[in-house]
Design a protein around this motif. Structure first.
Motif, mmCIF file in Angstrom:
data_model
loop_
_atom_site.group_PDB
_atom_site.id
_atom_site.type_symbol
_atom_site.label_atom_id
_atom_site.label_comp_id
_atom_site.label_asym_id
_atom_site.label_seq_id
_atom_site.Cartn_x
_atom_site.Cartn_y
_atom_site.Cartn_z
ATOM 1 N N LYS A 6 -32.333 -31.956 -20.856
ATOM 2 C CA LYS A 6 -32.745 -30.792 -20.721
ATOM 3 C C LYS A 6 -32.031 -28.983 -22.260
ATOM 4 C CE LYS A 6 -36.126 -27.288 -19.031
ATOM 5 N NZ LYS A 6 -35.523 -26.522 -18.562
ATOM 6 N N ASP A 7 -32.737 -28.578 -22.472
ATOM 7 C CA ASP A 7 -31.838 -27.712 -23.742
ATOM 8 C C ASP A 7 -30.465 -27.974 -24.158
ATOM 9 O OD1 ASP A 7 -34.417 -26.141 -22.821
ATOM 10 O OD2 ASP A 7 -33.743 -25.267 -20.644
ATOM 11 N N ASP A 8 -30.045 -27.336 -23.780
ATOM 12 C CA ASP A 8 -28.305 -26.867 -24.029
ATOM 13 C C ASP A 8 -27.446 -28.457 -23.487
ATOM 14 O OD1 ASP A 8 -28.762 -25.251 -24.989
ATOM 15 O OD2 ASP A 8 -27.486 -23.728 -23.351
ATOM 16 N N PHE A 9 -28.481 -28.964 -22.355
ATOM 17 C CA PHE A 9 -27.617 -30.484 -22.066
ATOM 18 C C PHE A 9 -27.882 -31.155 -22.673
ATOM 19 C CE2 PHE A 9 -26.207 -27.592 -18.972
ATOM 20 C CZ PHE A 9 -25.565 -27.900 -18.244
ATOM 21 N N LEU A 10 -29.138 -31.423 -23.576
ATOM 22 C CA LEU A 10 -29.256 -32.450 -24.236
ATOM 23 C C LEU A 10 -27.665 -33.026 -25.474
ATOM 24 C CD1 LEU A 10 -31.395 -35.092 -25.035
ATOM 25 C CD2 LEU A 10 -32.484 -33.765 -26.665
ATOM 26 N N ALA A 11 -27.544 -32.304 -26.281
ATOM 27 C CA ALA A 11 -26.485 -32.526 -26.478
ATOM 28 C C ALA A 11 -25.367 -33.304 -26.498
ATOM 29 C CB ALA A 11 -26.292 -30.819 -27.524
ATOM 30 N N LEU A 12 -25.196 -32.886 -24.630
ATOM 31 C CA LEU A 12 -23.881 -33.505 -23.457
ATOM 32 C C LEU A 12 -24.371 -34.517 -23.380
ATOM 33 C CD1 LEU A 12 -21.051 -32.050 -22.329
ATOM 34 C CD2 LEU A 12 -22.831 -31.767 -20.470
ATOM 35 N N SER A 13 -25.165 -34.820 -23.536
ATOM 36 C CA SER A 13 -25.413 -36.170 -23.484
ATOM 37 C C SER A 13 -25.703 -36.902 -24.391
ATOM 38 C CB SER A 13 -26.946 -36.219 -22.508
ATOM 39 O OG SER A 13 -27.521 -35.394 -21.213
ATOM 40 N N VAL A 14 -25.737 -36.407 -25.869
ATOM 41 C CA VAL A 14 -25.820 -36.839 -26.581
ATOM 42 C C VAL A 14 -24.371 -37.880 -26.785
ATOM 43 C CG1 VAL A 14 -26.213 -37.807 -28.956
ATOM 44 C CG2 VAL A 14 -28.593 -36.799 -27.491
ATOM 45 N N LEU A 15 -23.543 -36.504 -26.470
ATOM 46 C CA LEU A 15 -22.233 -36.676 -26.469
ATOM 47 C C LEU A 15 -21.721 -38.158 -25.583
ATOM 48 C CD1 LEU A 15 -19.588 -35.703 -28.033
ATOM 49 C CD2 LEU A 15 -19.363 -34.058 -26.063
ATOM 50 N N LEU A 16 -21.860 -37.826 -24.565
ATOM 51 C CA LEU A 16 -21.877 -39.033 -23.398
ATOM 52 C C LEU A 16 -21.630 -40.199 -24.320
ATOM 53 C CD1 LEU A 16 -20.659 -38.707 -20.938
ATOM 54 C CD2 LEU A 16 -23.212 -39.289 -19.992
ATOM 55 N N CYS A 17 -23.346 -40.899 -24.828
ATOM 56 C CA CYS A 17 -23.406 -41.653 -25.460
ATOM 57 C C CYS A 17 -22.685 -42.288 -25.927
ATOM 58 C CB CYS A 17 -24.889 -42.048 -25.267
ATOM 59 S SG CYS A 17 -26.195 -41.624 -24.392
#
Lengths: 558, 462
Positions: free
Chosen positions: A439-450
């Motif tokens: 959600k929100d800002d954390f989407l970018a973090l999740s994508v970074l993780l992948c």
């Protein structure tokens, strides 16, 4: 025979494996302590300021609240009193039901015994009645918890309503004081979330080191003897890092981190009430102490036996290696269980509603990939400073690289399976854990993780020449170690951001990497470095009397 | 035997993998003997397997004539023996590729004595497994049409979002790669058989399949490269196949099926059952064919350790499932597990736990790991336990679902049992044919791990 000459256990040059007096490695404990003091000192300094600010904000809010109550007069006080009374009634009602249930449970036992003794129709009917009574009470308790949760909300609503009924200026002041208190509270919580993130990151490095050492003994590995001492030194950071986990055992800190320590919240939530038998502060503390003792004990066992063998007479050397090999299988067993339940407590219970049977494996997979990357980096650092140059060679880098690659795939496999099964079944209580991580800002973090934990290291490490070039391999290793931190950030921090987004009413999850994140990383990292440096300075850089040292020195990939 | 004085290992040393210091030629002779002069024991085993295969023929013929009504399926339990047997056989089929590919990448040289027969076992087990999706509709000529995405005039496609369809791809890919890997490994040995052939038929048959192998340096270089690449490709397949199989259950919302640990848990279980079957096959093989010096007690001990490890991993998964079933607070999930322990099928559950988790624990003791009798008994226990595991998962979750009014008890019919038994007939018949016509030990690979293969062998300086 053949081209180059190879070292054997007896021809290892001493200056390659023993640190010189003025070596920079000997300064690590000092550097680490300075970093620890600076990082933790800074972090705790700001934190104590924040704690004070929170107390002030709370006092300020109380004062404004008093003003509002006075201004609202008798009508307002009545409203609030009514909500308060309603809450107390709900609490009392629940207590009574619970007492009833205990009493019925006692009678039910009697009824069961009676049926078992003489299964007359009368006894059976009596049992059925008691059973029905018990079920009804259980259902009533579930409803009473819901009612309690409504009463808690009702209290808040009553206050808000009263605050809105007073003069606009005062109402605004109330709103501001409330917001200031929320923000101050969030700052204090943020410190502990940052602290936990850094703590888990360094804990996972130590546990990775421990896992590496145990496995090398268990499978009688030959190639890895020359890097095993470094892993032992990484593992022996566990006692030091575990000491930093002591704050989690205190009431206040646990309160800031773990929602399930809030007794009213637990009472008002059927799920949390159910889990109370496991998720309660006393049992949590007992488990934590047990895990920390197991981790520190295992690390110390392998470290001390290995180091003692360096200077021991031959007969004792064999005895010590026997002992380590003998213990490796039970040690792996203990490691697996303690790590699993340890991360259930420290990471999974941050969101106490969520659960995943795979979670322990997920944590393990991340630690396993990271330890191989960390070892590659440490070996490179030793090489750069003139040590181990003839002892550890390109073949060992290559193997570390292969294991980095393999465990990257394993992490992806575990991470993907966990995500995929939850996504596919789409059961709300499981899906929400991922929902607020994308959600929100954390989407970018999740994508970074992948990308950073799978796509980049996978394609980067796929080719043989990369694994056989220390500098290129080190680039991959840095990515992996960095992503291990990102992974833990991703596991820990969205919980607070999600909570705060709901509390503050903004409903927007913000990702802010702040001073606390850097300072705690620096501080706990300092402790880690100090412990590692201290251990490194105390002994030879390789287990020089390991019976398979020659095999490791002469090892070649075909 | 030069065992005692080995200083390299504090416990037991890096022993010679082949015992008794045979020469390269002795190894070839030992492995080829059963093919070139079969013993009466082979005929006994083959004829017995063939007659059990006959039972499968009868069971399937009646199935195709009558339909799946002859099985014990009922309304809540609409997945019965067919899926249980399918998962069981796919699981068995995991050890071969693990031994040949994963252990190869981990430089486990002891694999060379057992990889050939294990890979053959894998292929035959997957054949047995593939049979079940095909026949479970009772109308196999239609099943192929439904399972594969074939164009048709109705424009109806299989559901690509269903893991059952992914199974078709996963298992057939696995089968193809395993077969290829097995065949590539066989080529040098087929050439050996060709060169030793005393009849024209043999020479031509082995000759065709050995693809003109002459053992030149260039051949070996290509061969080693191809083998490494195939090992790399086969390794993820070891994990993917049973992962997809676990998805068949885990993507659902059914209590007892939907749990995130299923993929690695199924893979561990598959390796576990596969190694048990390898032991079941190898113990008689090494004794009847006089191969005890090549498949040594050391090899058996290593397999016992893998069984202990994977059995304990399976135990870990059971424990996680239980803990989280309680921890989740989901009453349906808790009920599903209480029902497994104490419900109608408690006997199946406790059979599973005793066989899979408790019985391998004897392998903590070296004596047990080195005792042929104990190994054989435990391997049979594990085979039984792993079949029951799939039975427990499939049936206990289905027979008591969310709605008590639809609960029912599932019992198999004689035809279910005959099909299961018959599949063993198919498996053992194929395996008997394999050991009769192909070298059951990788001759070339075993030679490569013997001391003579070391370029420094015989240099006595230093």
């Amino acid at each position: 025979m053949g081209g180059h000459h190879k070292l054997t256990a007896s021809t290892v040059p001493a200056d390659q494996v023993e640190l010189a007096k003025g070596s920079m490695w000997r300064k690590l404990p000092g550097i680490g302590l300075v970093l620890a003091l600076a990082g933790l000192g800074g972090a705790f300094g700001i934190h104590s300021g924040n704690t004070k600010a929170l107390h002030d904000a709370e006092a300020q809010f109380e004062a404004v609240r008093g003003e509002v109550l006075t201004a609202a007069g008798a009508e307002g006080a009545k409203q609030i009193e009514a909500a308060e009374k309603h809450f107390e009634e709900a609490q009392a009602h629940l207590e009574e039901l619970k007492k009833n249930q205990a009493e019925i449970a006692g009678r039910r036992e009697g009824a069961v015994a009676a049926v078992k003794g003489s299964p007359t129709p009368e006894n059976k009917r009596h049992f059925t009645e008691v059973q029905q009574e018990f079920s009804d009470t259980t259902l009533a308790i579930v409803k009473a918890r819901k009612a309690l949760s409504h009463a808690v909300e009702g209290k808040e609503h009553a206050e808000e309503a009263v605050a809105q009924s007073v003069a606009p200026e005062l109402a605004e002041k109330y709103e501001e004081a409330h917001k200031a208190e929320l923000l101050a509270h969030n700052d204090v919580q943020q410190f502990w979330y940052s602290y936990l993130t850094a703590f888990m990151f360094f804990l996972s490095l130590g546990l990775g080191g421990l896992f590496f050492v145990i496995v090398q003994h268990l499978v009688r590995a030959g190639w890895s003897i020359v890097v095993r001492r470094i892993a032992e030194n990484v593992a022996i950071t566990l006692p030091a890092v575990c000491i930093l986990g002591i704050p989690f055992l205190t009431h206040d800190v646990a309160h800031y981190l773990f929602h399930w320590t809030h007794s009213v919240a637990v009472e008002a939530d059927q799920m949390l009430a159910w889990k109370q038998a496991y998720l309660n502060p006393e049992f949590f503390n007992i488990r934590m102490i047990a895990f920390m003792l197991i981790w520190s004990g295992l690390a110390y066992f392998f470290y001390s036996n290995s180091v003692a063998s360096d200077t021991a007479p031959q007969a004792e050397v064999e005895k010590r290696f026997h002992r380590m090999r003998y213990m490796s299988a039970p040690a792996l067993f203990l490691f697996a269980l303690s790590a699993t339940f340890g991360v259930f407590d420290l990471l999974m219970s941050l969101d106490p509603h969520w659960f995943s049977t795979m979670f322990g494996v997920y944590f393990f997979a991340g630690s396993a990939v990271t330890i191989h990357a960390l070892l590659a980096l440490l070996v490179l650092a030793f090489h750069q400073s003139g040590y181990l140059r003839e002892v550890i060679n390109i073949e060992h880098y290559h193997d570390l690289g292969k294991l980095m690659f393999g465990f990257t795939v394993f992490w992806t496999y575990i991470g993907f399976s966990q995500y995929f099964l939850i996504w596919y079944a789409n059961i709300p209580e499981e899906t929400m854990w991922f929902a607020y991580r994308i959600k929100d800002d954390f989407l970018a973090l999740s994508v970074l993780l992948c990308l950073g934990r799978f796509a980049v290291p996978f394609f980067y490490l796929l080719r043989r020449p990369v694994k056989r070039n220390p500098m290129l391999l080190a680039v991959g290793a840095v990515i992996i170690v960095f992503m291990q931190f990102v992974d833990h950030y991703w596991l820990v921090q969205p919980v607070l951001a999600h909570h705060f987004a709901a509390e503050s009413g903004s409903h927007h999850m913000e990702l802010v990497v702040g001073a606390f994140d850097y300072l705690t990383l620096l501080g706990i990292g300092g402790v880690f470095i100090a412990a590692f440096g201290y251990a490194t300075g105390r002994s030879c850089l390789i287990p020089r009397k390991d019976p398979r040292l020659t095999e490791s020195l002469q090892f070649e990939n075909f | 035997m030069a065992v005692a004085a080995d200083k390299l290992d504090p416990l037991s040393g890096r022993k010679d993998l082949v015992e008794g210091h045979p020469t390269f030629h002795d190894v070839t002779e030992a492995v080829c003997a059963p093919i070139e002069s079969p013993s009466w024991r082979w005929w006994v085993a083959f004829l017995m397997s063939l007659s059990v295969l006959g039972i499968l023929g009868i069971a399937l013929a009646y199935l195709f004539y009558e339909g799946v009504g002859i099985w014990g399926l009922n309304n809540p339990v609409d997945w019965g023996y067919a899926i249980v047997n399918f998962v069981f056989w796919v699981g068995i089929g995991h050890a071969g590729t693990l031994i040949s590919a994963v252990l190869f990448l981990f430089r486990q040289k002891w694999r060379t004595s057992i990889n050939r027969a294990s890979e053959a076992m894998t292929i035959f087990a997957v054949i047995c497994a593939l049979m079940f999706p095909l026949v479970h509709t009772g109308r196999p000529w239609l099943a192929a049409y439904w399972l594969l995405p074939l164009p048709n005039q109705m424009d109806i496609w299989p559901n690509f979002r269903s893991p059952l369809l992914w199974d078709v791809f996963a298992v057939s890919t696995y089968f193809t790669v395993s077969l290829l890997f097995w065949y590539v490994g066989l080529i040098p040995d087929l050439a050996t058989m060709r060169d030793r052939a005393k009849t024209k038929t043999r020479r031509i048959a082995y000759g065709i399949f050995s693809l003109g192998w002459r053992g030149s340096n260039r051949h070996w270089q290509h061969y080693e490269k191809a083998y490494l690449i195939l090992a790399g490709l086969a390794t993820p397949l070891v994990l993917s196949v049973h992962t997809i199989v676990s998805f068949d259950f885990a993507v659902s919302q059914l209590p007892g099926w939907h749990t995130t640990i299923f993929p690695p848990y199924f893979v561990a279980g598959a390796i576990f059952s596969g190694f048990a079957m390898v032991l079941t096959l190898m113990l008689p093989l090494r004794s009847w064919f006089g191969l005890k010096h090549i498949i040594t007690v050391k090899h058996l001990e290593n397999m016992a350790k893998v069984i202990l490890l994977t059995g304990t991993l399976v135990g870990y998964a059971y424990a996680m499932e239980f803990f989280i079933a309680w921890y989740s607070g989901n009453p349906y999930e808790s009920y599903a597990f209480a029902n497994r322990l104490f419900g109608d099928y408690w006997w199946a559950y406790w059979t599973m736990v005793s066989c899979n988790v408790l019985s391998p624990q004897v392998f903590w003791f070296k004596k047990a790991r080195r005792s042929v009798l104990v190994l054989f008994i435990v391997s049979i226990f594990v085979n039984i336990g792993m079949w029951f595991e799939r039975f427990v998962i499939t049936v206990t979750s289905l027979h008591h679902d969310f709605l008590p009014s639809s609960w029912d008890y599932y019992s198999p019919t004689i035809w279910d049992a005959a099909t299961l038994l018959g599949s063993f007939g198919l498996f053992f018949t194929l395996f008997c044919l394999f050991v009769r016509y192909l070298p059951s030990i990788a001759i070339a690979e075993v030679k490569s791990v013997m001391p003579e293969a070391d370029p420094h062998h015989g240099d006595d300086h230093e």
